[in-house]
Design a protein around this motif. Structure first.
Motif, PDB file in Angstrom:
ATOM      1  N   MET C   1       0.881  -1.341   0.017  1.00 55.62           N
ATOM      2  CA  MET C   1      -0.115   0.056   0.006  1.00 55.62           C
ATOM      3  C   MET C   1       0.882   1.198  -0.057  1.00 55.62           C
ATOM      4  O   MET C   1       1.606   1.430   0.912  1.00 55.62           O
ATOM      5  CB  MET C   1      -1.098  -0.033   1.223  1.00 55.62           C
ATOM      6  N   PRO C   2       0.896   2.173  -0.951  1.00 55.89           N
ATOM      7  CA  PRO C   2       1.466   3.371  -1.091  1.00 55.89           C
ATOM      8  C   PRO C   2       1.208   4.159   0.132  1.00 55.89           C
ATOM      9  O   PRO C   2       0.073   4.368   0.229  1.00 55.89           O
ATOM     10  CB  PRO C   2       1.318   3.914  -2.306  1.00 55.89           C
ATOM     11  N   LYS C   3       2.183   4.806   0.788  1.00 58.01           N
ATOM     12  CA  LYS C   3       1.772   5.579   1.845  1.00 58.01           C
ATOM     13  C   LYS C   3       2.698   6.954   2.126  1.00 58.01           C
ATOM     14  O   LYS C   3       3.746   6.803   1.808  1.00 58.01           O
ATOM     15  CB  LYS C   3       1.762   4.843   3.335  1.00 58.01           C
ATOM     16  N   ASN C   5       2.169   8.871   4.594  1.00 63.21           N
ATOM     17  CA  ASN C   5       2.582   8.872   5.949  1.00 63.21           C
ATOM     18  C   ASN C   5       2.238   7.770   6.757  1.00 63.21           C
ATOM     19  O   ASN C   5       2.150   6.752   6.141  1.00 63.21           O
ATOM     20  CB  ASN C   5       1.817   9.949   6.656  1.00 63.21           C
ATOM     21  N   PHE C   7      -0.647   6.692   8.366  1.00 64.16           N
ATOM     22  CA  PHE C   7      -1.859   6.277   8.692  1.00 64.16           C
ATOM     23  C   PHE C   7      -2.091   4.984   8.023  1.00 64.16           C
ATOM     24  O   PHE C   7      -1.662   4.867   6.995  1.00 64.16           O
ATOM     25  CB  PHE C   7      -2.694   7.381   7.949  1.00 64.16           C
ATOM     26  N   ALA C   9      -4.924   2.341   7.159  1.00 59.60           N
ATOM     27  CA  ALA C   9      -6.563   2.274   6.845  1.00 59.60           C
ATOM     28  C   ALA C   9      -6.910   0.790   7.272  1.00 59.60           C
ATOM     29  O   ALA C   9      -6.046  -0.185   7.282  1.00 59.60           O
ATOM     30  CB  ALA C   9      -6.769   2.316   5.599  1.00 59.60           C
ATOM     31  N   GLY C  10      -8.020   0.526   7.603  1.00 60.05           N
ATOM     32  CA  GLY C  10      -8.570  -0.542   7.928  1.00 60.05           C
ATOM     33  C   GLY C  10      -7.997  -1.090   9.397  1.00 60.05           C
ATOM     34  O   GLY C  10      -7.469  -0.502  10.007  1.00 60.05           O
ATOM     35  N   ARG C  11      -8.576  -2.279   9.650  1.00 60.71           N
ATOM     36  CA  ARG C  11      -8.514  -2.849  10.970  1.00 60.71           C
ATOM     37  C   ARG C  11      -7.018  -3.450  11.165  1.00 60.71           C
ATOM     38  O   ARG C  11      -6.480  -3.979  10.154  1.00 60.71           O
ATOM     39  CB  ARG C  11      -9.415  -3.942  10.956  1.00 60.71           C
ATOM     40  N   HIS C  12      -6.491  -3.093  12.342  1.00 62.39           N
ATOM     41  CA  HIS C  12      -5.157  -3.988  12.705  1.00 62.39           C
ATOM     42  C   HIS C  12      -5.742  -5.403  13.055  1.00 62.39           C
ATOM     43  O   HIS C  12      -6.596  -5.549  13.879  1.00 62.39           O
ATOM     44  CB  HIS C  12      -4.659  -3.047  14.101  1.00 62.39           C
ATOM     45  N   GLU C 329       3.770  -2.730   6.236  1.00 64.13           N
ATOM     46  CA  GLU C 329       3.083  -2.872   5.136  1.00 64.13           C
ATOM     47  C   GLU C 329       1.411  -3.377   5.241  1.00 64.13           C
ATOM     48  O   GLU C 329       0.637  -2.945   4.455  1.00 64.13           O
ATOM     49  CB  GLU C 329       3.617  -4.182   4.124  1.00 64.13           C
ATOM     50  N   TYR C 330       1.257  -4.255   6.037  1.00 56.44           N
ATOM     51  CA  TYR C 330      -0.221  -5.017   6.166  1.00 56.44           C
ATOM     52  C   TYR C 330      -0.753  -4.789   7.452  1.00 56.44           C
ATOM     53  O   TYR C 330      -1.958  -5.153   7.553  1.00 56.44           O
ATOM     54  CB  TYR C 330      -0.199  -6.306   5.589  1.00 56.44           C
ATOM     55  N   ASN C 331      -0.208  -3.850   8.282  1.00 52.76           N
ATOM     56  CA  ASN C 331      -0.950  -3.742   9.606  1.00 52.76           C
ATOM     57  C   ASN C 331      -1.335  -5.000  10.410  1.00 52.76           C
ATOM     58  O   ASN C 331      -2.211  -5.026  11.170  1.00 52.76           O
ATOM     59  CB  ASN C 331      -2.261  -2.800   9.237  1.00 52.76           C
TER      60      ASN C 331
END
Lengths: 391, 391, 391, 391
Positions: C1-3, C5, C7, C9-12, C329-331
């Motif tokens: 996911m390009p970020k 910062n 932040f 998104a979505g659930r951890h 990368e994937y939280n």
């Protein structure tokens, strides 16, 4: 309280006459993920809520629910039953009666409002007279507020019904219960009300965002001949969808979760207990006001509201300044004033999820505020309330 | 309030002297998924909390935190600094001083408690005398409570420090601040306290479940020679892990979320404002109690607690019955009584996230309860409080 | 996911082998004001919880509960039943068996640990041999982990019981179920375990902060002769207080609210369904790991854990780097590695409030991470899991 | 998952194309007491929200907000700008384009809908042709959906603008972005849209209950000549009140709290990142669908929606049965089908607070469901998605 900054310790007291202090149970019920509003779980919750609502309105006819504020449910009552140019009678009992009347006019209804002094409720005799004079039955509806939130006056809905019947007038009877429902006894069916207009944010213990129409058979018949352009507020699509627990457009899911919980709470307490609790807290408030030597705006004790008390300040004192003082110093919000009484009165909301201890805090906040704002009054109002509540 | 069932409208008032009414901000901060307690986000939160805690204890030395209750932090203070058979001096100021003393004995400490009447705090002169008499410096520690929660008595920690120093006694100075921290001014470093024992559930605005030791350099040195078997409470593993924001075993993540928020709230209000707010609300409470003609258990005004007030009932009246009446009728919990004063006193907690309006509700609840429970008293205590708060 | 910062998104996804992803129902149950821990409402909740806990431990004897982490409940098991210098046998199955052994040594127990390779569970025959060799019955306790969280190995508690009995050894049998309780079948009473040590933060669906001892009659008898200094962990005060639903010191109220809800959830699902769900999700995970061509640390399929799977990376690849990649990368958080396998393995937690869709997300996250971190593997592990779950 | 009852472990996946899975931050922001909607704190929050909304709609003109669903904001767009009998052009791209057209007819607009096959978006050339043919400029408005939620087709709003301009037609341009706002790039001002209609419950990460109109200067001018009876939806009262952060009737306070938080989250992630995240997750979904050998309803790749994908089942298979299977077995809700494609398609929502791991769970749930419901398909769709996402 000396403060170096804007931090305010302790709980905020929201004592406007609605929205009200939300119970934690209701807040927690709403703190839940949204589910599919076209799925089986939602249908079950929804059907339960629509059924429980009937017992709160005291009706066996359908109650429908909009995502929207009370103003929307006013609009719905009008556009579903009336036609452009229809003659409709309103009665001035305060700001909100005027607003509904203004709305009707804006909707091209031939609305008339019987003037009032904001200190008395509607005289059923006047209703009978006005309708008796309408020989051609041109008046299509009589619209009144059960509880006028701007003045703290309760109208006698049962007696007004009798007045209408006494002259055999066929007008629809439409009643706003936004600030009385689930707080003051109200009987949609027994009093043969045709459209009752309700909102979520007061006695129903919810945030604002839902509004209601309880609909009589007669109103439903009238709606078949009503030709005003409408879609969102259209009863028929709503009633049709509600049969299966669904809605013609996306419902406000989380508010419905909260409503489900709030209705359970009202049933657990028992509506009669809810009403007597409100009566008791209201009487304590009035005793405090009188002991302070201040005047209650409503002149007729039979018309005192049990959900709010509107207090007149002595000539020359600014009620908005008092409210600001109390908000800044004691972290309590009281109700604003409007129109004819702008700046002259403040309103104490004593409805919803409230108990004696909270009320004594509220009245103490008012008494401290009167001192702080240098309004002349007799100390000790809270003792009058306490003595009453200690009985 | 007439009730057909057990439903209780409105907010419950938790006016025991801790745990306290939790602010919504703290509850919401804890209503959050757990994260990896060995991951980078947790380390950041944790380091922030450990740093902010220092300013609340007023120390530049480390403060450590256990998943556990205050009793655990008492145990930690003992087992980390003392050895089996060490002589330690306690001072009876109420139930909790006795409990800590009992704990020490159970931990095989040669504990002695200087008797007290539960109505006075510790006389620093007595401390000096006792220590002066200890020629061989056998006494390894002096353990006192800053605020004795069972009686509502505050000990003068700074003066006791001076008393210890006046006789040049090397005993460690250990102080329990469980019911005073973040409510009554306390200075770990300035008063050269060696171990300060704290808990989460009172002025720190949290639920029970975390407890603290603030540790002086001298205490840390003593801990190197302490040989009691211990692992969970062992300071060294904790201090070592804390350097990186971690813990030697799984920390109570959600309580730490709440602590982070609570510490921010205390900083936003400002500790000095927190203290003066507590002083003000406490004084109002005492004025009410005196106006009721009831006696405050603590005899010395200089030792009045600002977090709770313990009230003596007239001879022959049962305080537990009064508390039950108030709980059943008004939905407010007051503090129980223990031991010597069992059934004779009740305790009003006025600490934590409290403001004037809430306190006036609390005092009103007590005054209504006194009437309901038929305890003889003079009506109008709440007016005394109100007049003070209106100034 | 390009970020741009930090932040996310979505659930951890918290896929360490505990603490686990908390159900919203549990979080909401804890988001509630604290009540008096000495009052009637608390007593009722507390007694219910203490009773329901028994069915989870499968025992009719008492289960007690501490505010504290699992490490505290380990300590409690030792200090309540043993004396300084007692001989106690541990078995190395991974990091946590060593930690418990280290704790025992620190508590001055004469602890011995039978070495292990971290890839096999305890051989009941070895237990029998070791105890048979103890002619003088010097060994006072055998301490084992039901589920070793650092390696993903399950020990056969029932067979070890038989081994102990086969040589008629009187040693106490103490078992840690911190990472297996309410996830893998466990039977305190049937397997005649003397002390079972549990924690809140895994299969019990709670945050960390509560820990448990289930206590046999034999353990209780032993406790009467145990002389180690202890107070906080002392069983007797706890058992005495628990009779009335209270505790010898302030309990962690909000965690108890959550526990009450979590126990209800476990009962609603049914413990057997809970176990078979864990077995099913675990098997899917293992099939994915094998399809990736990676090795499961646990060598014996009969000892595979159903709450976590520990995966060996190919020689030369850094598991911590893989975990960091997946977190960034994937939280998703995966379990760290310790000691002998530090950096060589990562652990996938698949316990608690988990379903097939969540697990497929988890395994997909691992597979994406393996690619991203350039670990050599065979693509398609998730298909193996999916095919199994689709059956 | 074998189940003895209706208990469902783990998280529910709400994968309808809105309402969406709510972030905990938004739920927690709404779990807060209501405050006075006429007080200073509310005004501050409200003004901030109204300002931040502009950047999401990409406009410098006002955005107004109703307590109500998206259907209400459709009605508002019509009744504020048009008159009974006005000619308005709609384009059939699926169910919701038809519903808006039906609403317009019900509101006595002379609405016409250009037929469509539900598999293609609007051809800008057709728009130009239709408007060019309207020599007398009878057409007062062109109404289109940016993203048609029933089919998963995105219309090219910028190109349609150019088509309108190419024939110099003065019709108002009204666009529904209910299911695209804050998910797919949209530019109210740059594309010279006159009324943009939005809702809270999709990309804005909120529950249903708020809806929006972004209003151009031209639309505002048109509104001055619009004579349909209206009050609730009247722009002027709303715009007038909004200047001070207030509303002409009680706003939905708790939803506004949530909106404030959601807007902050969108700003933290950055709108461009939000859009590219949606594009990425959508592409992964489409790759899975194609790998399954199933057909995407939308035929033109340039018109694929990034917020949902509508999947055609092979002839003879019932999509509602598939959805029911997936809901019952895997606790995931997928979007229903309507009208022309009733029972033939299902819709996968992949919008809102979603990440790769969640999406892989979602696609796995679909793949398991296809097997369970015995729909013929090629296994391995999830691998196609995974490979794309691993890049």
């Amino acid at each position: 309280m000396p403060k170096s900054n804007s931090f305010k310790a302790g709980r905020h007291f929201l004592q406007i006459p609605g929205p009200t202090n939300l119970p934690d149970r209701v807040l927690r019920a709403m703190d839940r993920a949204v589910i599919d509003h076209r799925g089986p779980e939602f249908a079950e919750i929804s059907k339960g809520v629509l059924e429980k609502l009937k017992s709160v309105f005291k009706t066996s006819s359908p109650v429908i629910m909009y995502p929207g504020s009370g103003t929307g449910a006013w609009e719905s009552a009008i556009v579903n039953t009336l036609n452009v140019g229809d003659k409709v009678l309103f009665f001035e009992t305060g700001e909100f009666s005027i607003r509904w009347y203004d709305q009707a006019k804006q909707l091209k209804i031939d609305a008339e409002i019987v003037p009032g002094d904001w200190r008395h409720g509607i005289d059923p005799k006047v209703v009978a007279e006005r309708l008796a004079a309408d020989k051609d039955k041109k008046i299509k509806a009589v619209c009144v507020l059960h509880n006028e939130t701007s003045t703290g006056i309760v109208n006698n809905i049962g007696e007004i019904r009798k007045a209408i019947d006494s002259v055999n007038h066929p007008a629809l009877y439409m009643v706003d219960v936004i600030s009385s429902l689930a707080s003051i006894d109200y009987r949609h069916e027994e009093w043969k009300v045709d459209v009752t207009v309700g909102g979520s944010q007061k006695g129903l213990l919810l945030p604002p965002g839902l509004s209601f129409n309880a609909i009589s058979h007669k109103a439903l018949e009238a709606s078949k001949k009503a030709t005003m352009p409408k879609h969102y507020w259209d009863w028929h699509a709503m009633l049709e969808n509600n049969k299966t627990g669904f809605y013609p457009y996306t419902p406000a899911t989380t508010l419905i979760y909260g409503l489900d919980e709030a209705l359970d709470m009202l049933m657990e307490e028992g509506l009669d207990n809810v009403f007597s609790r409100h009566a008791r807290l209201a009487e304590a408030t009035r005793l405090a006001v009188k002991a302070w030597g201040l005047e209650i705006l409503c002149k007729n004790p039979a018309e005192y509201s049990n959900t709010l008390t509107t207090v007149l300040l002595p000539e020359g004192y600014d009620a908005d300044n008092l409210r600001k003082t109390i908000l800044d110093e004691y972290n309590m919000a009281l109700g604003a004033s409007f129109n004819k009484v702008k700046g002259k009165v403040f309103r104490i909301g004593h409805l919803g999820d409230l108990n004696e201890i909270m009320l004594m805090g509220v009245l103490s906040g008012v008494e401290m505020g009167l001192t702080k704002a240098k309004v002349p009054f007799k100390a000790g109002g809270i003792m009058a309330a306490l003595q009453y509540l200690s009985k």
